[in-house]
Design an enzyme around this catalytic site. Structure first.
Site, PDB file in Angstrom:
ATOM      1  N   LYS A  13       0.831  -1.213   0.000  1.00 62.44           N
ATOM      2  CA  LYS A  13       0.000   0.000   0.000  1.00 62.44           C
ATOM      3  C   LYS A  13       0.869   1.268   0.000  1.00 62.44           C
ATOM      4  O   LYS A  13       0.661   2.172  -0.810  1.00 62.44           O
ATOM      5  CB  LYS A  13      -0.935   0.009   1.224  1.00 62.44           C
ATOM      6  CG  LYS A  13      -1.862  -1.198   1.288  1.00 62.44           C
ATOM      7  CD  LYS A  13      -2.765  -1.147   2.503  1.00 62.44           C
ATOM      8  CE  LYS A  13      -2.070  -1.282   3.838  1.00 62.44           C
ATOM      9  NZ  LYS A  13      -1.388  -2.568   4.070  1.00 62.44           N
ATOM     10  N   ARG A  88      -9.725   0.011   8.774  1.00 63.59           N
ATOM     11  CA  ARG A  88      -9.310  -1.370   9.039  1.00 63.59           C
ATOM     12  C   ARG A  88     -10.393  -2.151   9.763  1.00 63.59           C
ATOM     13  O   ARG A  88     -10.184  -3.337  10.053  1.00 63.59           O
ATOM     14  CB  ARG A  88      -8.051  -1.367   9.900  1.00 63.59           C
ATOM     15  CG  ARG A  88      -6.759  -1.558   9.115  1.00 63.59           C
ATOM     16  CD  ARG A  88      -5.636  -1.247  10.070  1.00 63.59           C
ATOM     17  NE  ARG A  88      -4.424  -1.962   9.851  1.00 63.59           N
ATOM     18  CZ  ARG A  88      -3.316  -1.395   9.330  1.00 63.59           C
ATOM     19  NH1 ARG A  88      -3.325  -0.170   8.898  1.00 63.59           N
ATOM     20  NH2 ARG A  88      -2.213  -2.098   9.258  1.00 63.59           N
ATOM     21  N   ARG A 127      11.338  -5.678   4.634  1.00 65.46           N
ATOM     22  CA  ARG A 127      11.073  -4.246   4.388  1.00 65.46           C
ATOM     23  C   ARG A 127      12.110  -3.378   5.097  1.00 65.46           C
ATOM     24  O   ARG A 127      12.463  -3.624   6.236  1.00 65.46           O
ATOM     25  CB  ARG A 127       9.665  -3.891   4.889  1.00 65.46           C
ATOM     26  CG  ARG A 127       9.401  -2.390   4.918  1.00 65.46           C
ATOM     27  CD  ARG A 127       7.941  -2.049   4.961  1.00 65.46           C
ATOM     28  NE  ARG A 127       7.187  -2.760   5.978  1.00 65.46           N
ATOM     29  CZ  ARG A 127       5.851  -2.793   6.033  1.00 65.46           C
ATOM     30  NH1 ARG A 127       5.139  -2.147   5.123  1.00 65.46           N
ATOM     31  NH2 ARG A 127       5.237  -3.466   6.975  1.00 65.46           N
ATOM     32  N   ARG A 160      11.290  -1.731  10.730  1.00 65.83           N
ATOM     33  CA  ARG A 160      10.248  -1.468  11.722  1.00 65.83           C
ATOM     34  C   ARG A 160      10.255  -2.542  12.807  1.00 65.83           C
ATOM     35  O   ARG A 160      10.438  -3.720  12.513  1.00 65.83           O
ATOM     36  CB  ARG A 160       8.873  -1.468  11.027  1.00 65.83           C
ATOM     37  CG  ARG A 160       8.490  -0.127  10.478  1.00 65.83           C
ATOM     38  CD  ARG A 160       7.282  -0.190   9.592  1.00 65.83           C
ATOM     39  NE  ARG A 160       6.118  -0.869  10.148  1.00 65.83           N
ATOM     40  CZ  ARG A 160       4.936  -0.955   9.546  1.00 65.83           C
ATOM     41  NH1 ARG A 160       4.772  -0.387   8.346  1.00 65.83           N
ATOM     42  NH2 ARG A 160       3.931  -1.587  10.089  1.00 65.83           N
ATOM     43  N   ARG A 171      -0.539  -9.710  13.157  1.00 62.73           N
ATOM     44  CA  ARG A 171      -1.120  -8.683  12.275  1.00 62.73           C
ATOM     45  C   ARG A 171      -1.977  -9.339  11.196  1.00 62.73           C
ATOM     46  O   ARG A 171      -3.018  -8.814  10.812  1.00 62.73           O
ATOM     47  CB  ARG A 171      -0.010  -7.831  11.650  1.00 62.73           C
ATOM     48  CG  ARG A 171       0.628  -6.879  12.668  1.00 62.73           C
ATOM     49  CD  ARG A 171       2.009  -6.411  12.270  1.00 62.73           C
ATOM     50  NE  ARG A 171       2.043  -5.576  11.091  1.00 62.73           N
ATOM     51  CZ  ARG A 171       3.141  -5.318  10.389  1.00 62.73           C
ATOM     52  NH1 ARG A 171       4.307  -5.846  10.753  1.00 62.73           N
ATOM     53  NH2 ARG A 171       3.097  -4.544   9.345  1.00 62.73           N
TER      54      ARG A 171
HETATM   55  P1  ADP Z   1       2.159  -1.856   3.159  1.00 66.24           P
HETATM   56  O1  ADP Z   1       2.183  -0.347   3.087  1.00 66.24           O
HETATM   57  O2  ADP Z   1       0.965  -2.457   2.497  1.00 66.24           O
HETATM   58  O3  ADP Z   1       2.362  -2.373   4.552  1.00 66.24           O
HETATM   59  P2  ADP Z   1       4.720  -1.656   1.721  1.00 66.24           P
HETATM   60  O4  ADP Z   1       4.378  -0.766   0.575  1.00 66.24           O
HETATM   61  O5  ADP Z   1       5.528  -1.061   2.809  1.00 66.24           O
HETATM   62  O6  ADP Z   1       3.392  -2.375   2.302  1.00 66.24           O
HETATM   63  O7  ADP Z   1       5.435  -2.946   1.114  1.00 66.24           O
HETATM   64  C1  ADP Z   1       5.898  -4.008   1.957  1.00 66.24           C
HETATM   65  C2  ADP Z   1       7.214  -4.537   1.426  1.00 66.24           C
HETATM   66  O8  ADP Z   1       6.971  -5.233   0.193  1.00 66.24           O
HETATM   67  C3  ADP Z   1       8.235  -3.437   1.117  1.00 66.24           C
HETATM   68  O9  ADP Z   1       9.505  -3.907   1.505  1.00 66.24           O
HETATM   69  C4  ADP Z   1       8.136  -3.250  -0.399  1.00 66.24           C
HETATM   70  O10 ADP Z   1       9.361  -2.825  -0.969  1.00 66.24           O
HETATM   71  C5  ADP Z   1       7.739  -4.643  -0.869  1.00 66.24           C
HETATM   72  N1  ADP Z   1       6.862  -4.641  -2.050  1.00 66.24           N
HETATM   73  C6  ADP Z   1       5.853  -3.779  -2.331  1.00 66.24           C
HETATM   74  N2  ADP Z   1       5.244  -4.119  -3.498  1.00 66.24           N
HETATM   75  C7  ADP Z   1       5.886  -5.219  -3.956  1.00 66.24           C
HETATM   76  C8  ADP Z   1       5.755  -6.042  -5.119  1.00 66.24           C
HETATM   77  N3  ADP Z   1       4.808  -5.799  -6.041  1.00 66.24           N
HETATM   78  N4  ADP Z   1       6.579  -7.091  -5.253  1.00 66.24           N
HETATM   79  C9  ADP Z   1       7.536  -7.348  -4.312  1.00 66.24           C
HETATM   80  N5  ADP Z   1       7.729  -6.615  -3.207  1.00 66.24           N
HETATM   81  C10 ADP Z   1       6.917  -5.560  -3.028  1.00 66.24           C
HETATM   82  P1  AMP Z   2       0.768  -0.084   9.138  1.00 69.03           P
HETATM   83  O1  AMP Z   2       1.865   0.926   9.050  1.00 69.03           O
HETATM   84  O2  AMP Z   2      -0.419   0.270   8.293  1.00 69.03           O
HETATM   85  O3  AMP Z   2       1.257  -1.494   8.902  1.00 69.03           O
HETATM   86  O4  AMP Z   2       0.242  -0.028  10.644  1.00 69.03           O
HETATM   87  C1  AMP Z   2       1.086  -0.333  11.739  1.00 69.03           C
HETATM   88  C2  AMP Z   2       0.271  -0.466  13.022  1.00 69.03           C
HETATM   89  O5  AMP Z   2      -0.392   0.762  13.326  1.00 69.03           O
HETATM   90  C3  AMP Z   2      -0.862  -1.502  12.970  1.00 69.03           C
HETATM   91  O6  AMP Z   2      -0.408  -2.828  13.234  1.00 69.03           O
HETATM   92  C4  AMP Z   2      -1.795  -0.977  14.069  1.00 69.03           C
HETATM   93  O7  AMP Z   2      -1.311  -1.273  15.356  1.00 69.03           O
HETATM   94  C5  AMP Z   2      -1.685   0.539  13.880  1.00 69.03           C
HETATM   95  N1  AMP Z   2      -2.682   1.019  12.890  1.00 69.03           N
HETATM   96  C6  AMP Z   2      -2.446   1.565  11.661  1.00 69.03           C
HETATM   97  N2  AMP Z   2      -3.586   1.917  11.036  1.00 69.03           N
HETATM   98  C7  AMP Z   2      -4.589   1.550  11.881  1.00 69.03           C
HETATM   99  C8  AMP Z   2      -6.006   1.616  11.804  1.00 69.03           C
HETATM  100  N3  AMP Z   2      -6.643   2.097  10.706  1.00 69.03           N
HETATM  101  N4  AMP Z   2      -6.723   1.149  12.859  1.00 69.03           N
HETATM  102  C9  AMP Z   2      -6.117   0.676  13.965  1.00 69.03           C
HETATM  103  N5  AMP Z   2      -4.796   0.561  14.083  1.00 69.03           N
HETATM  104  C10 AMP Z   2      -4.014   0.996  13.076  1.00 69.03           C
END
Ligand code: ADP
Ligand code: AMP
Length: 217
Positions: A13, A88, A127, A160, A171
């Protein structure tokens, strides 16, 4: 253009929201980023969020809805926004409908980046994020040119605290129980489109942009 970018944790995302920000010139609103910033600053909000984030639980709805409501009222959201990681829960989705209708707005599209569960732990554990500019990398799928150094700004990359296999399992089960029902929720509203998130990053972005090109501003 008012958008939601949905998907399980580590589906991509944030990565794709960053591309859509450049393309459509509207802000990305990531509740996860907002909570991490609050934790770093040690604010009251940060204190409330920290424990939940550590275990992979959700921050309570009333707290999360409150920060989103405040953020959406800022002037830079007047031409649209990309919600990343919110809503969420069904309660958050209902609250969002109310926030938008109270301000005479509506959602244009809900894009779900679909990635199967078996890929998500590897994506999260690999990541890496830039401490300075927030750019996202992956040690295998999208590595920086120089180890631990951001290509964009030279900042240091970090992992992270919740990107470990144990927290990620929690999660993912939270996602299944609380967030997956939103797929049906938005299907019923006729706003839902699914994108195959297993494709290379550039192709996923291309598919997202293609869907959004048909959305009227
Ligand atoms: P989210 O915001 O949904 O938690 P991220 O955008 O941070 O996810 O992506 C999670 C990990 O997956 C990152 O390390 C990113 O570089 C990698 N990633 C994102 N899209 C792809 C893809 N299409 N193929 C492989 N790895 C990806
Ligand atoms: P994310 O960066 O989206 O992976 O979120 C990291 C953490 O933040 C999650 O595991 C939750 O603990 C908290 N969080 C993020 N967005 C939300 C949401 N919309 N509702 C509740 N908790 C959230």
């Amino acid at each position: 253009m008012q958008l939601i970018l949905m998907g399980p944790p580590a589906a991509g995302k944030g990565t794709h929201a960053a591309e859509l920000v450049k393309k459509f010139n509207i802000p990305q609103i990531s509740t996860g980023d907002m909570f991490r910033a609050a934790v770093k600053e040690g604010t009251e909000l940060g204190k409330k969020a920290a424990e939940c984030m550590k275990s992979g639980a959700l921050v309570p709805d009333e707290v999360t809805v409150g920060i989103v409501k405040e953020r959406l009222a800022k002037p830079d959201c007047s031409n649209g926004f990309i919600l990343d990681g919110f809503p969420r829960t069904v309660e958050q989705a209902d609250a969002l409908e109310k926030i938008l209708s109270d301000s005479g707005k509506k959602l244009d599209k809900v894009l779900n980046i679909h990635v199967p569960a078996e890929d998500l732990i590897e994506r999260a554990v690999g990541r890496r994020i830039c401490k300075t500019c927030g750019a996202t990398y992956h040690v295998k799928f999208n590595p920086s040119k120089k180890d631990s150094v951001c290509d964009n700004c030279g900042g240091e990359l970090y992992q992270r605290a919740d990107d470990n296999a144990d927290t990620m399992k929690n999660r993912l089960s939270v996602y299944e129980a609380s967030t997956r029902p939103l797929i049906e929720y938005y299907k019923k509203l006729g706003k839902y489109t699914e994108i195959d998130g297993r494709q290379p990053i550039g192709k996923v972005t291309e598919d997202l942009v293609k869907v959004l090109s048909s959305v009227k501003n």
